[in-house]
Design a protein around this motif. Sequence first.
Motif, PDB file in Angstrom:
ATOM      1  N   LYS A  32       0.838  -1.206   0.000  1.00 35.18           N
ATOM      2  CA  LYS A  32       0.000   0.000   0.000  1.00 35.18           C
ATOM      3  C   LYS A  32       0.872   1.255   0.000  1.00 35.18           C
ATOM      4  CE  LYS A  32      -3.836   2.200   2.408  1.00 35.18           C
ATOM      5  NZ  LYS A  32      -4.781   2.111   3.506  1.00 35.18           N
ATOM      6  N   TRP A  33       1.854   1.302   0.896  1.00 31.41           N
ATOM      7  CA  TRP A  33       2.760   2.443   0.952  1.00 31.41           C
ATOM      8  C   TRP A  33       3.543   2.576  -0.350  1.00 31.41           C
ATOM      9  CZ3 TRP A  33       8.064   2.233   0.427  1.00 31.41           C
ATOM     10  CH2 TRP A  33       8.724   3.447   0.589  1.00 31.41           C
ATOM     11  N   GLN A  36       1.601   4.023  -3.196  1.00 35.17           N
ATOM     12  CA  GLN A  36       1.299   5.445  -3.038  1.00 35.17           C
ATOM     13  C   GLN A  36       2.499   6.298  -3.425  1.00 35.17           C
ATOM     14  OE1 GLN A  36       0.166   5.742   1.092  1.00 35.17           O
ATOM     15  NE2 GLN A  36      -1.974   5.252   0.676  1.00 35.17           N
ATOM     16  N   ARG A  49      -3.681  -0.326  -7.343  1.00 33.23           N
ATOM     17  CA  ARG A  49      -4.452  -1.309  -6.564  1.00 33.23           C
ATOM     18  C   ARG A  49      -3.583  -2.526  -6.270  1.00 33.23           C
ATOM     19  NH1 ARG A  49      -9.158  -2.485 -10.410  1.00 33.23           N
ATOM     20  NH2 ARG A  49      -7.478  -2.133 -11.900  1.00 33.23           N
ATOM     21  N   ARG A  50      -3.262  -2.738  -4.999  1.00 28.31           N
ATOM     22  CA  ARG A  50      -2.394  -3.854  -4.650  1.00 28.31           C
ATOM     23  C   ARG A  50      -3.045  -5.200  -4.933  1.00 28.31           C
ATOM     24  NH1 ARG A  50      -2.547  -3.295   1.919  1.00 28.31           N
ATOM     25  NH2 ARG A  50      -4.800  -3.216   2.033  1.00 28.31           N
TER      26      ARG A  50
END
Length: 73
Positions: A32-33, A36, A49-50
């Motif tokens: 997620k990090w 971003q 989108r992971r």
Amino acid sequence: MAQKVMKITQSFITLAQALKEEGIIGTGGQAKWFLQENTVLINGAADDRRGRKLYPGDQFQVLGTTYVIQKQD
């Protein structure tokens, strides 16, 4: 730009799993990090989108390398 083949045994792999398997991130929780902070192109389009499913024939580009998903026989 470098290109690598990523072989998978299942029918798809998620973007987070692919990043982890290629050693780009250490754990799935970092996805997620990472997504971003870094641009990832999937088949030429930006995607963050992971859980995005990657199938054989798909390509993802990150940190100057293009990875091509292939089904392992």
